[in-house]
Design an enzyme around this catalytic site. Structure first.
Site, PDB file in Angstrom:
ATOM      1  N   ALA A 261       0.739  -1.291   0.061  1.00  0.00           N
ATOM      2  CA  ALA A 261      -0.047   0.005   0.104  1.00  0.00           C
ATOM      3  C   ALA A 261       0.865   1.306   0.052  1.00  0.00           C
ATOM      4  CB  ALA A 261      -0.845   0.044   1.209  1.00  0.00           C
ATOM      5  N   MET A 262       0.285   2.347  -0.422  1.00  0.00           N
ATOM      6  CA  MET A 262       0.921   3.526  -0.338  1.00  0.00           C
ATOM      7  C   MET A 262       0.206   4.869   0.538  1.00  0.00           C
ATOM      8  SD  MET A 262       3.620   5.164  -1.295  1.00  0.00           S
ATOM      9  CE  MET A 262       3.915   6.980  -0.916  1.00  0.00           C
ATOM     10  N   GLU A 297      -0.014   2.849   6.932  1.00  0.00           N
ATOM     11  CA  GLU A 297      -0.279   3.717   6.141  1.00  0.00           C
ATOM     12  C   GLU A 297      -0.745   5.118   6.571  1.00  0.00           C
ATOM     13  OE1 GLU A 297       1.347   3.069   3.430  1.00  0.00           O
ATOM     14  OE2 GLU A 297       1.549   0.871   3.574  1.00  0.00           O
TER      15      GLU A 297
HETATM   16 ZN    ZN Z   1       5.851   2.477   5.049  1.00  0.00          ZN
END
Ligand code: ZN
Length: 853
Positions: A261-262, A297
């Site tokens: 994920a980002m 995140e």
């Molecule tokens: Zn990270």
């Protein structure tokens, strides 16, 4: 366009960018093959840039890759810059100016999944680390921060970017992000998506709208992720005093994504496997991982976004800290000892192996060619261990004060490890010069502990030694926090945990006034990421240690020792180990999840690492066979109690993915897998038929495969789940995981012919080839067929997706520890990949480092 010739970047070469960016305006006109991006960027000379006053900077370099320049102007005058494969250079005025440009990009053909790309008809972005340069020309470096305003034109019902919406019309949306950010945190999403919405009231009473955007059909898989987000927001307020800072927080699930994920500002983008969850389709392990990634995140909003990294060498500044924070979160939400043990298993399996081989690098590397190759276990997991040690050394209160100072002092900055350590020095008055070696040196220290007993005094003498590596040829001694407790003969605690602070190569510590010789419990809680060598009374520790980590560790050490003894000396499994294990299993006062971890044997790769450490050549077939023999011995030992253990851990309440229930299922399934060895899969078949959740269904299926009854069940499973990509990833992966080592490579090869083997999807590719690489005995099959098959597919994937290819190359990183025949075969495949014309810079760097003499 091809990659430019590989160039090495050095930390020591850092200089600031000659300009600051005051504002960025972007206008996207979406089209699958010809998206237009218009940019208006205000540049102002950077006072921090030390230049020769007589020599004004008259040209500017902007990064840009795979972008076609349509036109450009400076202060409304057309310019004609020199464009290369990596960017452009243009003459600029001596003073502030406005750069405007229009470029064209091709998202539909962007299979590398970096920059703006398409996944199942939706547009999405991935810009960390250096993907923004594939969207438009820009100073694509984390220390250039700016305020972004983004307009998106496209025929999609949902058009998203960072920050808050300013204009929302049919086919047009305008977004403004008030927080200055580096380009790697930019994000854009456009598609036919549905939102699962909720809200959160922050500690100062502000309402934040929360949305989880998914493709139609996935609405039923959002509730758990949303709850995890709200729990994370609350936890960061309670524990770190950090409040969210926009009116909106969006998460989008995409099917094609290189990583987990980002943390894009206000618009997190997730691999769908890291966010979508439901009882029927996700295992307990999936739920726990999803909760942790959502937290990770979200926590980046402060550790990463509000305070970012000056340059990519400082990656651990945000990643190590954020992994540490998410591990604290999981410990608080679930069981702290179980989380700690899981993290250590993972660290030993991945980070120790990395640190032992040719890819070893410091937590803060000093050079790289392709930064994407440094999103490693060392930077993430060892980076978190380093912060954990720092907290142990300074204590909880000083840690909290130092971190608060870090947020106060550096909010809005692009910071460095020096900045991070300075807040600890300023808070505590400590000199952290020696501690900093944890950031600058590679390699896992060996810590030898020796005991002497005289009169009423126990003396512990420690010796540390770190094997030299190419990255660190002459390692200097570390500061090592060693948590020690003492236990009496009857198991009572004679001395509670104290922290010994080791700073020398060899150092002694004494415990006086003892009435009898105690048993020392050393490195409690795994207080430092080292390999401990201590001839302790492990059986006594297994029975009595009051530190849950070390109690587990004693069992693990006994298991490892008995396995290595069986391999090297042909001995039978140590009955003392089996008896000790039995008494832990029988102790129903202990958490089922903890008892399950006690039953788990060291992994094959952990054993290979341990054998190599001890100066032996690991033989994959023998490791496999020995583990099998020990499991058979466990069945003999526990046969009478296993059915009861299974029964006792059947969950009767409605399914919930909480720690308690998942612990019971894990323990029950551990019992099942031993029972399958003697009942031919009878119980597994029953479980398969009655399963109302994926944990039970998948565990049953795995056991049916092992019992040789997999064929029909695999067919049924496929028929049931053929339309669910994430479940089908499990179906692909499981067949390789559970394959006999003799034919694991054939199973993988056959799966590649399946019509649903969509190899351009990273999750699917990893389901087959990640599983093959992790099937130790199968991958290292003596014929070399495993190596060859993986190499064939890496050669095929590289031009399509260099990042995923390069990451998978780490399967070859341990080659030096094997026998000459395997070494040759691996190197032959590595060379074959390396000699492929136009190989990406990512893969070239990885394999060149792996093969370095
Ligand atoms: Zn990270």
């Amino acid at each position: 366009m091809r990659d430019a010739a590989p160039q090495t970047v050095y930390l020591s070469d850092y200089t600031p960018f000659p300009w600051t960016v005051e504002s960025v305006e972007l206008h996207f006109t979406l089209d699958p093959h010809a998206t237009r991006v218009r940019s208006t960027i205000r540049f102002v000379p950077n006072p921090a840039y030390v230049k020769d006053p007589d020599e004004p900077v008259l040209t500017m370099f902007l990064h840009g890759e795979n972008v076609k320049l349509i036109w450009a102007q400076i202060d409304e005058m057309p310019v004609d810059p020199e464009v290369t494969a990596t960017g452009l250079r243009t003459a600029v005025p001596d003073g502030p100016f406005t750069w405007e440009a229009e470029v064209e990009i091709d998202p539909a053909n962007n299979t590398a999944l970096e920059g703006l790309y398409m996944s199942n008809g939706m547009y999405c972005t991935q810009c960390e680390a250096e993907g923004f340069r594939k969207i438009t020309f820009y100073p694509d470096r984390p220390d250039v921060m700016s305020v972004f305003t983004v307009t998106i034109e496209g025929p999609h019902p949902v058009l998203l970017s960072n920050g808050n919406p300013v204009v929302t019309q049919k086919h047009l949306a305008k977004w403004h992000d008030p927080w200055p950010k580096p380009a790697y945190l930019f994000a854009l999403v456009a598609g036919d998506l549905v939102a699962h919405s909720d809200s959160f009231t922050t500690m100062s009473g502000r309402d934040v709208a929360l949305n989880l955007y998914v493709r139609p059909g996935d609405e039923g898989k959002c509730a758990f992720g949303m709850q995890a987000l709200k729990d994370s927001m609350k936890w960061d307020e309670d524990v770190y005093g950090r409040e969210y800072d926009l009116d909106l927080f969006n998460i989008v699930a995409v099917d094609d994504f290189n990583m987990g994920a980002m943390e894009n500002k206000g618009l997190n983008i997730f691999n769908s496997s890291a966010v979508l969850a439901s009882q029927a389709t996700s295992t307990d392990t999936n739920f726990e991982r999803i909760e942790a990634i959502i937290a990770h995140e979200y926590f980046h909003n402060w550790t990463g976004n509000r305070i970012t990294c000056r340059d990519w060498f400082q990656l651990c500044l945000k990643e190590g800290l954020t992994v540490f924070r998410d591990s604290q979160f999981t410990s608080d939400m679930r069981s702290a000892p179980v989380k700690r043990i899981g993290d250590v298993i993972d660290l030993r399996g991945r980070q120790f192996a990395e640190d032992q081989g040719p890819l070893a690098h410091p937590v803060r590397p000093e050079s790289f060619q392709e930064i994407n190759n440094f999103y490693t276990a060392t930077i993430y997991e060892k980076g978190a261990e380093v912060i954990r040690m720092l907290k142990t050394l300074v204590g909880d209160d000083a840690y909290a004060q130092a971190v608060t100072l870090y947020f106060d002092r550096h909010d809005g900055d692009a910071a460095t490890i020096e900045d991070w350590l300075k807040v600890f020095e300023d808070t505590t008055g400590r000199d952290l010069t020696q501690f900093k070696r944890w950031y600058s040196q590679a390699g896992t220290p060996r810590l030898k502990a020796e005991e002497t007993w005289a009169g009423d005094t126990l003396t512990l003498t420690f010796t540390q030694h770190t094997p030299p590596s190419a990255a660190t040829p002459a390692p200097q001694p570390y500061v090592i926090p060693i948590a020690v407790g003492l236990l009496g003969k009857d198991g009572s605690e004679v001395a509670p945990t104290t922290i010994l602070e080791m700073t020398q190569a060899t150092q002694s510590f004494t415990f006086t006034g003892l009435s009898a010789r105690p048993t020392a419990s050393i490195l409690r809680g795994f207080s430092a990421p080292v390999v401990l060598d201590h001839a302790a009374d492990h059986a006594h520790l297994l029975a009595y240690d009051t530190d849950p980590f070390n109690r587990w560790e004693a069992g693990r050490t006994l298991a490892r020792n008995t396995l290595i003894d069986m391999m090297l000396n042909g001995t039978r499994p140590d009955p003392a180990y089996l008896r000790g294990l039995q008494s832990v299993l029988d102790d129903t006062r202990l958490d089922p999840a903890y008892r399950r971890l006690m039953m788990a044997l060291p992994t094959q790769s952990e054993l290979a690492t341990a054998l190599h450490d001890a100066g032996h050549v690991p033989e994959p077939d023998i490791i496999y066979a020995t583990l099998e023999a020990l499991r058979d011995a466990m069945v003999q030992q526990f046969q009478d109690v296993l059915p009861q253990l299974y029964e006792d851990n059947l969950v009767t309440e409605a399914y919930a993915p909480n720690a308690e229930q998942s612990g019971m299922r894990a323990l029950g399934n551990a019992a099942l897998s031993l029972l399958t060895r003697v009942d031919g899969g009878k119980l597994a078949a029953e479980q398969y038929d009655h399963a109302d959740n994926m944990t039970q269904q998948l565990a049953a299926l795995a056991n049916l495969i092992r019992a040789g009854r997999g064929e029909a069940a695999l067919k049924a499973f496929e028929a049931q789940w053929k339309d669910d990509r994430l479940v089908m990833d499990k179906w692909f992966g499981l067949q390789v995981n559970e394959a006999d080592p003799e034919d694991a490579h054939e199973v993988a090869a056959t799966l590649t012919k399946h019509p649903d083997f969509n190899w351009k999807n990273p999750n699917r590719f990893r389901a087959v080839f990640g599983s093959l690489a992790m099937h130790h005995a199968g991958f290292h099959h003596a014929s070399g067929a495993g190596y060859e098959l993986l190499a064939d597919w890496l050669i095929r994937l590289d031009p399509v997706n260099p990042q995923t290819t390069a990451r998978m190359c780490s399967a070859f990183q341990t080659w030096k520890r094997y026998d000459p025949a395997r070494r040759d075969m691996i190197l032959t495949q590595v060379q074959r990949i390396l000699s492929t014309p136009d190989l990406s810079r990512d893969t070239t760097e990885m394999l060149t480092r792996i093969a370095a003499p």
